[in-house]
Design an enzyme around this catalytic site. Sequence first.
Site, PDB file in Angstrom:
ATOM      1  N   ASP A  17       4.814 -20.270  20.112  1.00  0.00           N
ATOM      2  CA  ASP A  17       5.911 -19.906  19.220  1.00  0.00           C
ATOM      3  C   ASP A  17       6.094 -21.028  18.198  1.00  0.00           C
ATOM      4  O   ASP A  17       6.393 -22.170  18.562  1.00  0.00           O
ATOM      5  CB  ASP A  17       7.199 -19.707  20.040  1.00  0.00           C
ATOM      6  CG  ASP A  17       8.301 -19.036  19.246  1.00  0.00           C
ATOM      7  OD1 ASP A  17       8.040 -18.599  18.107  1.00  0.00           O
ATOM      8  OD2 ASP A  17       9.429 -18.938  19.772  1.00  0.00           O
ATOM      9  N   ASP A 111       4.871 -15.559  13.570  1.00  0.00           N
ATOM     10  CA  ASP A 111       5.087 -16.903  14.118  1.00  0.00           C
ATOM     11  C   ASP A 111       4.918 -17.010  15.629  1.00  0.00           C
ATOM     12  O   ASP A 111       5.226 -18.056  16.203  1.00  0.00           O
ATOM     13  CB  ASP A 111       6.477 -17.403  13.728  1.00  0.00           C
ATOM     14  CG  ASP A 111       7.588 -16.511  14.268  1.00  0.00           C
ATOM     15  OD1 ASP A 111       7.295 -15.368  14.664  1.00  0.00           O
ATOM     16  OD2 ASP A 111       8.749 -16.956  14.302  1.00  0.00           O
ATOM     17  N   GLU A 112       4.447 -15.976  16.292  1.00  0.00           N
ATOM     18  CA  GLU A 112       4.267 -16.093  17.751  1.00  0.00           C
ATOM     19  C   GLU A 112       3.187 -15.143  18.254  1.00  0.00           C
ATOM     20  O   GLU A 112       2.909 -14.102  17.661  1.00  0.00           O
ATOM     21  CB  GLU A 112       5.583 -15.836  18.490  1.00  0.00           C
ATOM     22  CG  GLU A 112       6.179 -14.470  18.276  1.00  0.00           C
ATOM     23  CD  GLU A 112       7.430 -14.230  19.101  1.00  0.00           C
ATOM     24  OE1 GLU A 112       7.459 -14.625  20.292  1.00  0.00           O
ATOM     25  OE2 GLU A 112       8.379 -13.625  18.552  1.00  0.00           O
TER      26      GLU A 112
END
Length: 369
Positions: A17, A111-112
Amino acid sequence: MEVDGINIPLRKIIHVDMDAFYASVEQMDNPELKGKPVAVGGAEKRGVVSAASYEARKYGVRSAISGYLAKKRCPDIIFVKPRFERYREISQKIRNIFYEYTDLVEPLALDEAYLDVTQNKKGNPSATKIAREIRKRIFDEIGLTASAGISINKFVAKIASDYNKPNGQKTVNPEEVINFLEQLDIKKFYGVGKVTAEKMYQHGIFTGLDLKTKSLEYLETHFGKSGSHYYHIVRGIHTSEVKPHRTPKSVGAERTFSENLTSEIFMLEKLTNIAQELEKRLKKNNIAGKTITLKIKYSTFEQQTRSKTLSYFVADKHLILETAKELLYQQKPEDSVRLLGISLSNLNTDKKEKQTPEKPIQVQLKFEF
């Protein structure tokens, strides 16, 4: 690994993350923003914060709050407009690093992502070391920090990645999973939102251990279909695999307005533009769907959805708009409207997954994490 008579596959899952991704990209690209409270999003009255730097979070600035409230909490906050093309570019570079370790990468957002490194391209038996190496490479090669969670399944790895943020990681070894979940505050369980947490509090459920004392029948009675999910996850039973090719369950477009809408005529005008934007997204990805959902958010922030399922797939803006119009006229809006959205689900990309029994991984006496 066996829990309650169920064979649980021992996988090595990493959840990576990125730390305050959008805001961190802006600070990286503009050194003058480093160390300052930054919000990505609109500062105007109707603006919404998409992401906040850690400097801004100290003042209670979070994603999804209004730009007005963000400014009130942090008078010195600096607003920057989102640059999604740039975020996608950086996200792809990060994923390219992931793919050097495994092809089993499941992105959740820009983003993850989940990575299954049970069997990896580096031949490294330690998921903990792999996560540390990946995080170092992201920092050295791109200039951003990332956090990671490592465990035997996606659920625990997701929770663990939030433990030592920013720029940290946490490993929950197989023998630690049950104790880790029992000690966990119920609101930290991934998927348990504010409303569900409040409901659980009313049933005396404040921790994972409290949840574990409730029978399957009790949880299904009070929490419906989700009851079975809660019963199993607190026992470390979560067999969902990392799926490299995640297909969207729905495609949508929505708009927040600078002024509240009180007339249905103005609402129809906005829906026309939204339907046009939705058509572009559908055709770009060669997607069609049968279920059209109209989303209405009122000035009171109360949200309402209305849906209709057709007998055929649609992707045309005119057909989408006609159905959205029908849904709008189903019931007169209860108040002035600040947001409208249209989404399409029941897509032609949906496939029924084969229900194959889980095959536990053959584990040696030493299962290094």
